[in-house]
Design a protein around this motif. Structure first.
Motif, PDB file in Angstrom:
ATOM      1  N   PHE A  89      46.830  35.192  33.519  1.00 45.63           N
ATOM      2  CA  PHE A  89      47.685  36.179  33.041  1.00 45.63           C
ATOM      3  C   PHE A  89      48.312  37.098  34.047  1.00 45.63           C
ATOM      4  N   ILE A  90      49.443  36.995  34.203  1.00 45.42           N
ATOM      5  CA  ILE A  90      50.060  38.035  35.344  1.00 45.42           C
ATOM      6  C   ILE A  90      50.204  39.265  34.544  1.00 45.42           C
ATOM      7  N   GLY A  91      49.894  40.303  34.843  1.00 44.89           N
ATOM      8  CA  GLY A  91      50.227  41.744  34.133  1.00 44.89           C
ATOM      9  C   GLY A  91      49.388  42.816  34.850  1.00 44.89           C
ATOM     10  N   HIS A  92      49.631  44.110  34.329  1.00 46.36           N
ATOM     11  CA  HIS A  92      49.266  45.202  34.586  1.00 46.36           C
ATOM     12  C   HIS A  92      47.782  45.387  33.879  1.00 46.36           C
ATOM     13  N   ARG A  93      46.903  45.893  34.464  1.00 45.88           N
ATOM     14  CA  ARG A  93      45.448  46.037  33.676  1.00 45.88           C
ATOM     15  C   ARG A  93      45.573  47.402  32.851  1.00 45.88           C
ATOM     16  N   ASN A  94      45.270  47.406  31.643  1.00 44.42           N
ATOM     17  CA  ASN A  94      45.223  48.412  30.612  1.00 44.42           C
ATOM     18  C   ASN A  94      46.604  48.550  29.995  1.00 44.42           C
ATOM     19  N   HIS A  95      47.519  48.014  30.224  1.00 47.22           N
ATOM     20  CA  HIS A  95      48.909  48.252  29.607  1.00 47.22           C
ATOM     21  C   HIS A  95      48.652  47.533  28.141  1.00 47.22           C
ATOM     22  N   PRO A  96      49.287  48.184  27.187  1.00 46.32           N
ATOM     23  CA  PRO A  96      49.096  47.729  25.802  1.00 46.32           C
ATOM     24  C   PRO A  96      49.493  46.401  25.394  1.00 46.32           C
ATOM     25  N   GLU A  97      50.353  45.988  26.224  1.00 43.38           N
ATOM     26  CA  GLU A  97      50.721  44.634  25.905  1.00 43.38           C
ATOM     27  C   GLU A  97      50.031  43.528  26.548  1.00 43.38           C
ATOM     28  N   VAL A  98      49.287  43.837  27.652  1.00 43.50           N
ATOM     29  CA  VAL A  98      48.157  43.040  28.283  1.00 43.50           C
ATOM     30  C   VAL A  98      46.867  43.065  27.294  1.00 43.50           C
ATOM     31  N   ILE A  99      46.512  44.173  26.793  1.00 42.68           N
ATOM     32  CA  ILE A  99      45.344  44.068  26.093  1.00 42.68           C
ATOM     33  C   ILE A  99      45.760  43.270  24.757  1.00 42.68           C
ATOM     34  N   LEU A 130      43.007  38.060  34.001  1.00 44.54           N
ATOM     35  CA  LEU A 130      44.308  38.920  34.566  1.00 44.54           C
ATOM     36  C   LEU A 130      44.161  38.888  36.231  1.00 44.54           C
ATOM     37  N   VAL A 131      45.559  38.663  36.827  1.00 42.31           N
ATOM     38  CA  VAL A 131      45.786  38.994  38.088  1.00 42.31           C
ATOM     39  C   VAL A 131      47.028  39.808  38.025  1.00 42.31           C
ATOM     40  N   GLU A 132      46.791  40.876  39.108  1.00 46.99           N
ATOM     41  CA  GLU A 132      47.550  41.882  39.120  1.00 46.99           C
ATOM     42  C   GLU A 132      48.752  41.683  40.441  1.00 46.99           C
ATOM     43  N   ASN A 133      48.168  41.037  41.372  1.00 41.42           N
ATOM     44  CA  ASN A 133      48.720  40.857  42.696  1.00 41.42           C
ATOM     45  C   ASN A 133      48.193  39.709  43.376  1.00 41.42           C
ATOM     46  N   LYS A 134      48.945  39.294  44.869  1.00 49.03           N
ATOM     47  CA  LYS A 134      48.612  38.237  45.290  1.00 49.03           C
ATOM     48  C   LYS A 134      47.082  37.986  45.633  1.00 49.03           C
ATOM     49  N   LYS A 135      46.475  39.347  46.025  1.00 48.78           N
ATOM     50  CA  LYS A 135      45.212  39.391  46.396  1.00 48.78           C
ATOM     51  C   LYS A 135      44.257  38.826  45.392  1.00 48.78           C
ATOM     52  N   ASP A 136      44.610  39.234  44.105  1.00 49.03           N
ATOM     53  CA  ASP A 136      43.880  38.617  43.063  1.00 49.03           C
ATOM     54  C   ASP A 136      43.880  37.174  42.915  1.00 49.03           C
ATOM     55  N   VAL A 137      45.081  36.680  42.909  1.00 53.81           N
ATOM     56  CA  VAL A 137      45.073  35.148  42.892  1.00 53.81           C
ATOM     57  C   VAL A 137      44.234  34.530  43.997  1.00 53.81           C
ATOM     58  N   GLU A 138      44.319  35.000  45.005  1.00 54.24           N
ATOM     59  CA  GLU A 138      43.223  34.466  46.312  1.00 54.24           C
ATOM     60  C   GLU A 138      41.900  34.658  45.798  1.00 54.24           C
ATOM     61  N   ASN A 139      41.429  35.991  45.043  1.00 54.32           N
ATOM     62  CA  ASN A 139      39.915  35.943  44.868  1.00 54.32           C
ATOM     63  C   ASN A 139      39.843  35.262  43.504  1.00 54.32           C
ATOM     64  N   TYR A 140      40.687  34.881  43.006  1.00 55.02           N
ATOM     65  CA  TYR A 140      40.503  34.376  41.311  1.00 55.02           C
ATOM     66  C   TYR A 140      39.558  33.103  41.443  1.00 55.02           C
TER      67      TYR A 140
END
Length: 316
Positions: free
Chosen positions: A124-134, A147-157
């Motif tokens: 799920f590509i989104g911003h942590r703690n945003h109500p829509e994401v929750i 949840l992934v917020e950026n490219k680095k999160d994808v690499e670490n996923y």
């Protein structure tokens, strides 16, 4: 000496989208039907002016259902959507609830459910703690979604389920360009990843960003009306900067008018996020007019004709 005339480029589309229109109308119609007060879980939309206006009409804004003093009063769920456990809690307490979730957010909820049923690893590509994401992550068992917020999160996923089935969904209010960059990294890592049939980023978010891109490069200053907690407004600031106007400012409720920057500009861009009413744009133009001579030009990149139906219980 003749005073210079500053060009104000007014981006269109701007302001209220169909989902926000519907959510605000739901609160008003609920007050009309049930009388006041009615409860609203979280800000109905991310805009202080809108929230205060509805509060003055009889809406009480709460963070959790446990704050409802009189359980016989109805509660409205915000346009951002809620986790399933909130709906279960309302049912358990026999609270009348009206769901003002934007239909485009609901579409993402249904996608998540369908993918979880097929046991996909959902990214799920989104911003942590945003109500829509929750709200979206709260539709399904957490073992299916990350949840992934950026490219680095994808690499670490790393997947939670070891079955080589991957899919992605996105928050509706993201930057189109940033999301495409993240998706391209995802596709490189998982070439067979399943994508939504139609982009999850909502038409209004896309249209407002495209309108800003069109005028950003000719502006010395860009003023974006919107709340600090509004994801789509924050993205408009980023888009304006990325596409040529480094001096882009979010005009939230506490932001003072940058008078000196306005005086030093030849071309000013103005837009508003999807939860900001047009009256705030009109007021801003009046304020600019009181400082300098301006020539206003509306730059239309698309015309929106979308509207969403109200819940049946409010139409009867």
């Amino acid at each position: 000496m003749e005073q210079k005339i500053v060009n104000v480029f007014l981006a269109s589309p701007r302001g209220f989208c169909a989902g926000v229109d519907r959510a605000v109308e739901i609160v008003k119609k609920t007050i009309n039907k049930f009388g006041s007060p009615v409860y609203v879980r979280h800000e109905i939309v991310h805009n202080k002016f809108v929230v205060e206006n509805l509060r003055s009409q009889g809406a009480i804004f709460i963070d959790e259902l446990s704050e409802i003093k009189n359980k016989s009063r109805p509660v409205i769920f915000s346009a951002h959507g809620v986790p399933k456990k909130v709906i279960d809690e309302a049912k358990l307490n026999n609270i009348i609830y009206i769901d003002a979730t934007c239909p485009l957010v609901t579409k993402v909820h249904r996608e998540a459910e369908a993918l979880a049923k097929e046991e996909f690893n959902i990214i799920f590509i989104g911003h942590r703690n945003h109500p829509e994401v929750i709200g979206t992550m709260g539709q399904i068992d957490e073992k299916f979604i990350s949840l992934v917020e950026n490219k680095k999160d994808v690499e670490n996923y790393s997947p939670k389920i070891n079955n080589n089935k991957f899919a992605y969904i996105t928050q509706t209010t993201l930057s189109l360009d940033d999301t495409l960059e993240i998706i391209s990294v995802l596709k490189k890592k998982y070439p067979s990843i399943k994508e939504p049939i139609k982009s999850d980023i909502c038409y209004a978010t896309t249209n407002r960003q495209e309108a800003v891109k069109k005028i950003a490069k000719k502006c010395d200053l860009f003023l974006i009306i919107g709340s600090r907690s509004s994801s789509n407004s924050q993205r408009l600031v980023e888009v304006a900067k990325k596409f040529g106007c480094k001096e882009s400012i979010l005009m939230h409720s506490d932001q003072k008018l940058p008078i000196e920057k306005i005086k030093n500009s030849n071309n000013i861009g103005v837009t508003s996020g999807a939860s900001a009413p047009e009256i705030l744009v009109e007021n801003l133009i009046k304020e600019i007019k009181s400082i300098i001579n301006i020539r206003v030009e509306e730059v239309i990149t698309s015309v929106e004709k979308v509207s969403f139906k109200l819940p049946t219980m409010l139409i009867k």
